[in-house]
Write a protein that holds these residues in place. Structure first.
Motif, PDB file in Angstrom:
ATOM      1  N   HIS A 187       0.383  -1.512   0.245  1.00  0.00           N
ATOM      2  CA  HIS A 187      -0.178   0.276  -0.056  1.00  0.00           C
ATOM      3  C   HIS A 187       0.869   1.181  -0.474  1.00  0.00           C
ATOM      4  N   VAL A 188       1.052   1.931  -0.778  1.00  0.00           N
ATOM      5  CA  VAL A 188       1.763   2.841  -0.813  1.00  0.00           C
ATOM      6  C   VAL A 188       1.195   3.975  -1.652  1.00  0.00           C
ATOM      7  N   PHE A 189       1.427   5.444  -0.731  1.00  0.00           N
ATOM      8  CA  PHE A 189       1.074   6.521  -0.514  1.00  0.00           C
ATOM      9  C   PHE A 189       1.866   7.233  -1.292  1.00  0.00           C
ATOM     10  N   VAL A 190       1.198   8.139  -2.329  1.00  0.00           N
ATOM     11  CA  VAL A 190       1.794   9.022  -3.615  1.00  0.00           C
ATOM     12  C   VAL A 190       1.539  10.063  -2.941  1.00  0.00           C
ATOM     13  N   THR A 191       2.365  11.214  -2.561  1.00  0.00           N
ATOM     14  CA  THR A 191       2.390  12.702  -2.973  1.00  0.00           C
ATOM     15  C   THR A 191       2.628  13.479  -4.114  1.00  0.00           C
ATOM     16  N   GLY A 192       1.549  14.076  -4.689  1.00  0.00           N
ATOM     17  CA  GLY A 192       1.599  14.146  -5.934  1.00  0.00           C
ATOM     18  C   GLY A 192       0.685  13.491  -7.088  1.00  0.00           C
ATOM     19  N   ALA A 193      -0.082  12.795  -6.770  1.00  0.00           N
ATOM     20  CA  ALA A 193      -0.833  11.534  -7.696  1.00  0.00           C
ATOM     21  C   ALA A 193      -1.944  12.092  -8.181  1.00  0.00           C
ATOM     22  N   ILE A 228       0.438   3.248   6.261  1.00  0.00           N
ATOM     23  CA  ILE A 228       0.377   2.676   4.785  1.00  0.00           C
ATOM     24  C   ILE A 228       2.258   2.037   4.758  1.00  0.00           C
ATOM     25  N   ASP A 229       2.620   1.283   3.739  1.00  0.00           N
ATOM     26  CA  ASP A 229       3.318   0.400   4.010  1.00  0.00           C
ATOM     27  C   ASP A 229       4.880   1.315   3.222  1.00  0.00           C
ATOM     28  N   ALA A 230       4.780   1.911   2.492  1.00  0.00           N
ATOM     29  CA  ALA A 230       5.594   2.669   1.698  1.00  0.00           C
ATOM     30  C   ALA A 230       5.319   4.089   0.845  1.00  0.00           C
ATOM     31  N   VAL A 231       5.901   5.113   0.499  1.00  0.00           N
ATOM     32  CA  VAL A 231       5.834   6.038   0.385  1.00  0.00           C
ATOM     33  C   VAL A 231       6.779   6.454  -1.059  1.00  0.00           C
ATOM     34  N   ALA A 232       6.335   7.061  -2.517  1.00  0.00           N
ATOM     35  CA  ALA A 232       6.246   7.701  -3.401  1.00  0.00           C
ATOM     36  C   ALA A 232       6.227   9.848  -2.980  1.00  0.00           C
ATOM     37  N   HIS A 233       7.215  10.322  -3.052  1.00  0.00           N
ATOM     38  CA  HIS A 233       7.005  11.250  -2.792  1.00  0.00           C
ATOM     39  C   HIS A 233       7.262  12.697  -4.206  1.00  0.00           C
ATOM     40  N   LEU A 234       6.501  12.616  -4.708  1.00  0.00           N
ATOM     41  CA  LEU A 234       6.303  13.603  -6.019  1.00  0.00           C
ATOM     42  C   LEU A 234       6.280  15.127  -6.015  1.00  0.00           C
ATOM     43  N   ALA A 235       4.953  15.380  -4.835  1.00  0.00           N
ATOM     44  CA  ALA A 235       4.317  17.023  -5.148  1.00  0.00           C
ATOM     45  C   ALA A 235       5.470  17.922  -4.975  1.00  0.00           C
ATOM     46  N   PHE A 236       5.683  19.156  -5.668  1.00  0.00           N
ATOM     47  CA  PHE A 236       6.712  19.897  -5.702  1.00  0.00           C
ATOM     48  C   PHE A 236       5.806  20.985  -6.065  1.00  0.00           C
ATOM     49  N   ASN A 237       5.852  22.335  -5.269  1.00  0.00           N
ATOM     50  CA  ASN A 237       5.526  23.550  -6.007  1.00  0.00           C
ATOM     51  C   ASN A 237       6.764  24.281  -7.164  1.00  0.00           C
ATOM     52  N   HIS A 238       6.415  23.787  -8.487  1.00  0.00           N
ATOM     53  CA  HIS A 238       7.081  24.563  -9.399  1.00  0.00           C
ATOM     54  C   HIS A 238       7.058  25.662  -9.253  1.00  0.00           C
ATOM     55  N   VAL A 276      12.605  10.115  -2.727  1.00  0.00           N
ATOM     56  CA  VAL A 276      12.165  11.299  -2.618  1.00  0.00           C
ATOM     57  C   VAL A 276      11.921  11.717  -4.088  1.00  0.00           C
ATOM     58  N   THR A 277      11.841  12.733  -4.648  1.00  0.00           N
ATOM     59  CA  THR A 277      12.028  12.888  -5.820  1.00  0.00           C
ATOM     60  C   THR A 277      13.210  14.372  -5.951  1.00  0.00           C
TER      61      THR A 277
END
Length: 294
Positions: free
Chosen positions: A2-8, A65-75, A107-108
């Motif tokens: 179960h992955v938490f994705v920011t910027g999804a 959750i089980d994992a995190v993919a962090h992609l959110a960023f203010n451009h 992280v990105t």
């Protein structure tokens, strides 16, 4: 998993969520608006309404959750340094929650330049006082040292036929100016990858879950800026010309620093350890088929 994705609901984050779901994982994605939440829910992901700067919300979610993919960023590049420092706070908040759990978080970041040679995964960024985006990697390393399972994915220019990383913002400038400009002789290089290939790196990295790993998601090692500009101009139906030093800042504004990026990137180690083989179209192919800027 179960992955938490920011910027999804963003360009790359949506592709990451879709790739995870297609591989049989479950996803909780962060969304700020009802419209974006609806689109995300239709993919089969769970929706978490909120803002990436709500650090308490992020920390609580990481506990579920089980994992995190962090992609959110203010451009917003007029406040680039501030946005990078905000990202440091976000990574710190989530990373501290994950200390001692073994749950992987990626992280990105961006690929650093290595003058005279190809940048490799073991190369370090200069400090955030020199390169603000390094704040994200510094925060990841701090969390790793504290006992969190942190990884870093360094992105090149990620593209399809409507989005092109920083080149998307260059296209907006070109539309305003009436021509596509490039700095100097245009020999500086831009590594690139298709969004579907970039998304797969995030999934493979989370599945591998190797603490401290750094990955380069570069399908193309470096595309000359002059070729990028010519393809962009063809796709937009605009003329193209070189800019001398006195013209560059007036043309690019807050993007001036990025216009001179010159990065040759190796992804050999990433391909080897993840079994990653890019299959998407190249940057120039997508630029010639551009959708939103013609």
């Amino acid at each position: 998993m179960h992955v938490f994705v920011t910027g999804a609901t963003g360009f790359i984050g949506a592709a990451v969520a879709a790739d995870l779901l297609a591989a049989g994982h479950s996803v909780t994605g962060l969304a700020r608006s009802a419209e974006k939440a609806k689109a995300l829910a239709e993919t089969g992901a769970e929706v978490l309404m909120g803002n990436v700067n709500d650090l308490d919300l992020l920390a609580r979610t990481c506990g579920k959750i089980d994992a995190v993919a962090h992609l959110a960023f203010n451009h917003d590049f007029t406040r680039f340094k501030e946005n990078c420092e905000d990202d440091r706070k976000v990574i710190h908040a989530m990373g501290q929650t994950l200390v001692g759990t073994g749950k992987p978080m990626v992280v990105t970041s961006g690929i650093p330049a290595a003058p005279g040679r190809a940048s490799v995964e073991t190369d370090s960024h200069p400090g955030s006082d020199v390169m603000p985006r390094a704040a994200s990697e510094e925060a990841a390393h701090e969390a790793l040292a504290a006992g969190a399972n942190m990884g870093i994915i360094r992105l090149p220019q990620v593209h399809d036929t409507a989005h092109f990383g920083l080149i998307t913002f260059f296209a907006q400038v070109a539309r305003q100016k009436g021509f596509v400009g490039y700095a100097g002789d245009g020999s500086n290089l831009w590594p690139a990858t298709h969004v579907s290939d970039a998304a797969r790196v995030y999934r493979l990295a989370l599945e591998r879950a190797a603490p401290g790993a750094v990955y380069h998601a570069a399908a193309e090692a470096g595309v000359p800026a002059i070729e990028v500009s010519e393809a962009l101009a063809k796709g937009m139906g605009l003329p193209v010309r070189a800019l001398d030093d006195a013209e560059v800042e007036g043309y690019f504004g807050p993007l001036t620093h990025f216009s001179r990026f010159n990065i040759l990137a190796s992804s050999d180690w990433t391909r080897e350890v993840l079994g990653w083989q890019p299959t998407g179209p190249g940057l120039l192919e997508d630029l010639r088929r551009i959708e939103d800027f013609a």
